[in-house]
Design a protein around this motif. Structure first.
Motif, short mmCIF file in Angstrom:
data_model
loop_
_atom_site.label_atom_id
_atom_site.label_comp_id
_atom_site.label_asym_id
_atom_site.label_seq_id
_atom_site.Cartn_x
_atom_site.Cartn_y
_atom_site.Cartn_z
N ASP A 385 0.92 -1.11 -0.05
CA ASP A 385 0.01 -0.08 -0.05
C ASP A 385 0.74 1.22 0.12
OD1 ASP A 385 0.92 0.10 2.42
OD2 ASP A 385 -0.85 0.07 3.73
N GLY A 386 2.02 1.32 -0.08
CA GLY A 386 3.06 2.39 -0.07
C GLY A 386 3.77 2.73 1.17
N THR A 387 3.30 2.02 2.04
CA THR A 387 3.90 2.12 3.57
C THR A 387 5.38 1.83 3.51
OG1 THR A 387 1.78 1.80 4.73
CG2 THR A 387 3.66 1.80 6.11
N LEU A 388 6.47 2.76 4.07
CA LEU A 388 7.57 2.56 4.26
C LEU A 388 7.99 1.74 5.37
CD1 LEU A 388 10.57 3.13 3.23
CD2 LEU A 388 10.41 4.86 5.05
N LEU A 389 8.59 0.42 4.99
CA LEU A 389 8.95 -0.35 5.97
C LEU A 389 10.33 -0.32 6.50
CD1 LEU A 389 7.58 -3.81 4.48
CD2 LEU A 389 6.55 -2.24 6.11
N TRP A 390 11.24 0.09 5.81
CA TRP A 390 12.63 0.40 6.44
C TRP A 390 13.60 0.91 5.20
CZ3 TRP A 390 16.34 -2.50 3.55
CH2 TRP A 390 15.83 -3.46 3.00
N ASP A 391 14.52 1.50 5.38
CA ASP A 391 15.32 2.50 4.53
C ASP A 391 16.91 2.15 5.08
OD1 ASP A 391 15.44 4.67 2.50
OD2 ASP A 391 16.50 5.77 4.13
N ALA A 392 17.61 1.96 3.98
CA ALA A 392 19.17 1.53 4.21
C ALA A 392 20.05 2.70 3.70
CB ALA A 392 19.42 0.27 3.73
N ALA A 393 20.93 2.98 4.12
CA ALA A 393 21.96 4.14 3.89
C ALA A 393 23.42 3.48 3.56
CB ALA A 393 21.96 5.18 4.80
N LEU A 394 23.68 3.75 2.43
CA LEU A 394 24.91 3.14 1.87
C LEU A 394 25.78 3.72 2.60
CD1 LEU A 394 24.46 2.46 -1.77
CD2 LEU A 394 25.15 0.61 -0.12
N GLY A 395 25.67 5.21 2.90
CA GLY A 395 26.79 6.15 3.59
C GLY A 395 27.75 7.03 2.69
N SER A 396 28.04 6.53 1.44
CA SER A 396 28.68 7.13 0.48
C SER A 396 28.72 6.33 -1.10
CB SER A 396 30.27 7.18 0.64
OG SER A 396 30.93 5.97 0.77
N GLY A 397 29.03 7.13 -2.05
CA GLY A 397 28.80 6.44 -3.39
C GLY A 397 27.24 6.55 -3.77
N ASP A 398 26.96 6.05 -4.84
CA ASP A 398 25.73 5.93 -5.53
C ASP A 398 25.69 4.43 -6.09
OD1 ASP A 398 27.68 6.86 -7.44
OD2 ASP A 398 25.72 6.78 -8.86
N ASN A 399 24.41 4.01 -6.67
CA ASN A 399 24.16 2.59 -7.09
C ASN A 399 23.13 2.82 -8.30
OD1 ASN A 399 23.87 -0.29 -6.80
ND2 ASN A 399 22.01 0.20 -6.09
N TYR A 400 23.26 2.15 -9.54
CA TYR A 400 22.59 2.01 -10.47
C TYR A 400 21.02 1.63 -10.00
CZ TYR A 400 20.46 1.37 -15.11
OH TYR A 400 19.38 1.26 -16.11
N ARG A 401 20.90 0.28 -9.98
CA ARG A 401 19.74 -0.25 -9.45
C ARG A 401 20.00 -1.10 -8.29
NH1 ARG A 401 17.56 -2.80 -15.47
NH2 ARG A 401 16.98 -0.93 -16.15
N ALA A 402 18.87 -1.54 -7.37
CA ALA A 402 19.07 -2.39 -6.39
C ALA A 402 18.05 -3.39 -6.27
CB ALA A 402 18.91 -1.34 -4.97
N TYR A 403 18.49 -4.42 -6.23
CA TYR A 403 17.62 -5.73 -6.03
C TYR A 403 17.53 -6.39 -5.11
CZ TYR A 403 17.57 -5.18 -11.33
OH TYR A 403 17.54 -4.42 -12.30
N ARG A 404 16.34 -7.12 -4.51
CA ARG A 404 16.40 -8.15 -3.41
C ARG A 404 15.77 -9.24 -3.94
NH1 ARG A 404 13.53 -7.71 2.87
NH2 ARG A 404 15.05 -9.46 3.48
N GLN A 405 16.70 -10.66 -3.96
CA GLN A 405 16.44 -11.48 -4.70
C GLN A 405 16.97 -12.86 -3.88
OE1 GLN A 405 18.46 -10.22 -8.32
NE2 GLN A 405 16.28 -10.54 -9.35
N GLU A 406 16.60 -14.09 -4.53
CA GLU A 406 16.88 -15.20 -4.03
C GLU A 406 18.32 -15.52 -4.75
OE1 GLU A 406 14.12 -18.36 -4.17
OE2 GLU A 406 12.68 -17.48 -2.70
N TRP A 407 19.26 -15.76 -3.94
CA TRP A 407 20.53 -16.25 -4.54
C TRP A 407 21.44 -17.37 -3.59
CZ3 TRP A 407 23.16 -16.80 -8.52
CH2 TRP A 407 24.85 -16.81 -8.73
N THR A 408 21.64 -18.45 -4.34
CA THR A 408 22.41 -19.29 -3.49
C THR A 408 23.70 -19.73 -4.02
OG1 THR A 408 20.32 -20.38 -2.62
CG2 THR A 408 22.26 -21.78 -2.46
N ALA A 409 24.80 -19.62 -3.52
CA ALA A 409 26.12 -19.73 -4.15
C ALA A 409 27.01 -20.60 -3.12
CB ALA A 409 26.67 -18.22 -4.55
N THR A 410 27.86 -21.25 -4.00
CA THR A 410 29.16 -21.77 -3.09
C THR A 410 30.33 -21.52 -4.17
OG1 THR A 410 27.73 -23.69 -2.19
CG2 THR A 410 30.14 -23.86 -2.19
N PRO A 411 31.25 -20.61 -3.53
CA PRO A 411 32.35 -20.40 -4.19
C PRO A 411 33.39 -21.45 -4.71
CG PRO A 411 32.16 -18.81 -2.31
CD PRO A 411 31.27 -20.08 -2.23
#
Length: 491
Positions: A385-411
């Motif tokens: 409904d548009g209610t802000l749940l939380w906000d995160a600050a990177l502190g410095s710099g900028d970022n083109y796009r941000a995603y929140r996704q599932e990712w499973t990895a073993t290097p």
């Protein structure tokens, strides 16, 4: 077999043919991808990986807090003064999972699917003109091994893929963008008769073969007069072409057509995939839709059709400033009546968070919305409904796009471990399933015994060592206590 479609990034020929120069940065649209440098909080230092740094992300709950739902946040932080320029994956608390510095800035870091398998993709290359790039999209598997690079083809030189879009489709193709300078009469804009503009290209490329299935050019379908940008003083030359359109996203519509967002015309275009014909235009000077109250957008990014039929986008409203703040938008389109109605507006916690460039809006599976604020170093999650749940600050710099996704990895590489000051400091850059660590110590490997597991405490975990064992190893364990990987110290 790896699909290596592009040339190495020694793109001298491409750069020469494009005549890319920093002078284009005076265009209003060319402010894209450039943010003010700022000094952020101290960055974490890791004993096991002293070569790595990452932003110290601060999360501020509003009406909720980030849930530990197995997803990660994917970023490409950059800009002068930023602690990291490259690919960054963090957990819901902002703690790093994968820190991957890159020689060039990285854009559009996200999880996608190729041949039914989960892959990680991002753009890398050179960006000698602010807001544009020439390069390729890198594809890595769940061990971070490169399995493909994807770039332009056909009537474009290899390696001209722009930073803005590298979207994989279920058909094994990639949607790409590129910029090509062409001559144009700019007297209507107060420029030279023998002027130059950036023609914007959208290509659909088969990932396996490199065959170009679609190559669409903006000047064939959208006139120069559609622009909302002003020709910069001394602009419109071969050295500084006029950026009248500025394509910044391409996505598939529900009927298979393509939705193209153009920042500098304030419009979204629906393209017939076969002919390239513009089926309709939303916004801008020639909108086919009547825009309802609160709908008008400016300098927008990331236009996408959602499963419920709505259209979402990141509405910058800035560079130059038009509205008081950037925002996320969800619109209902009636394609019969040709009306566009505001469904939901997603507003930042501060009333004047104007992002002069970049930005993204992602629809999450649970109905929430995830927004990256582009040139402003923040990302946020909202309820449906548009209610802000939380906000995160990177502190410095900028970022083109941000995603929140599932990712499973073993290097593919083993964990990193360093013995210092009576403790083993251990990390495994990129591992997503490590739940705990344990030491294996003894007089030799045959007699060594495993100690009690110690819960993972972030990117790096400290494990106290008793005595001075001749043999010492560390094991990474998953939530079921199974060994995912190990390292013998001193090897």
């Amino acid at each position: 077999m790896p699909r290596t479609r592009s040339l190495p990034l020694a793109l001298c020929a491409s750069i020469s043919s494009l005549a890319l120069v920093a002078g284009c940065g005076t265009d209003s649209g060319a402010a894209e991808e450039e943010a003010e440098a700022s000094v952020g909080p101290a960055v974490p230092a890791y004993v096991s990986r002293p070569d790595l740094t990452a932003p110290d992300i601060e999360i501020t709950p509003a009406a909720g807090a980030p849930e530990a739902d197995g997803t990660v946040v994917l970023l490409g932080p950059k800009s002068e003064g930023a602690p990291l320029s490259g690919v960054l994956i963090v957990d819901e608390t902002g703690e790093p999972i994968w820190i991957h510095p890159t020689e060039s800035r990285s854009y559009d870091v996200r999880v996608q699917e190729l041949d039914g398998e989960q892959v990680l993709t991002w753009w890398q290359g050179t960006s000698p003109v602010v807001g544009m790039g020439v390069g390729e999209f890198v594809v890595v598997d769940d061990s971070y091994r490169e399995i493909a690079t994807i770039t332009t083809g056909g009537d474009l030189d290899p390696g001209q893929a722009d930073i803005h879009e590298g979207r994989l489709t279920p058909d094994g193709t990639a949607l790409l963008t590129a910029y090509v300078k062409v001559p144009a009469d700019l007297t209507t804009f107060g420029g030279p008769e023998d002027g130059w503009v950036w023609d914007n290209v959208v290509q659909e490329v088969d990932v396996d073969t490199g065959e170009v299935l679609l190559s669409w050019r903006s000047l064939d379908h959208v006139p120069l007069e559609a622009t909302k940008s002003e020709l910069p003083e001394d602009g419109g030359t071969e050295e500084a072409p006029f950026d009248y359109f500025h394509v910044n996203s391409v996505s598939e519509d529900a009927d298979g057509s393509l939705l193209v967002s153009a920042r500098n015309t304030w419009a979204v275009y629906d393209l017939d995939r076969e002919s390239g014909e513009v089926l309709w235009t939303l916004g801008g000077e020639e909108s086919d839709f009547d825009l309802g109250e609160g709908v008008e957008f400016a300098w927008q990014h990331d236009a996408e059709r959602q499963a419920d039929g709505t259209l979402t986008m990141f509405d910058n409203q800035s560079e130059p400033d038009i509205g008081p703040t950037s925002r996320g938008l969800r619109l209902a389109l009636d394609e019969q009546a040709k009306t566009a109605t505001l469904v939901t507006e997603y507003l930042p916690p501060d009333p004047d968070r104007l992002a002069g460039s970049q930005g993204s809006l992602e629809q999450l599976p649970n109905g929430n919305v995830f927004i990256g604020w582009g040139s402003r170093p923040f990302y946020s999650e909202f309820a449906a409904d548009g209610t802000l749940l939380w906000d995160a600050a990177l502190g410095s710099g900028d970022n083109y796009r941000a995603y929140r996704q599932e990712w499973t990895a073993t290097p593919a590489d083993p964990p990193d471990a360093v013995l210092a000051d009576g403790a083993v400091h251990v990390s495994w850059n990129g591992a997503t399933e490590v739940d705990s660590w344990r030491l294996v110590a003894g007089d030799d490997e045959a007699s060594a015994e495993a100690g009690e597991p110690v819960a993972r405490s972030g990117f790096e975990t400290e494990l106290p060592v008793d005595g001075d064992p001749a043999y010492l190893a560390v094991e990474a364990l998953d939530a079921d206590g199974q060994v995912l990987g190990s390292t013998v110290l001193g090897d």
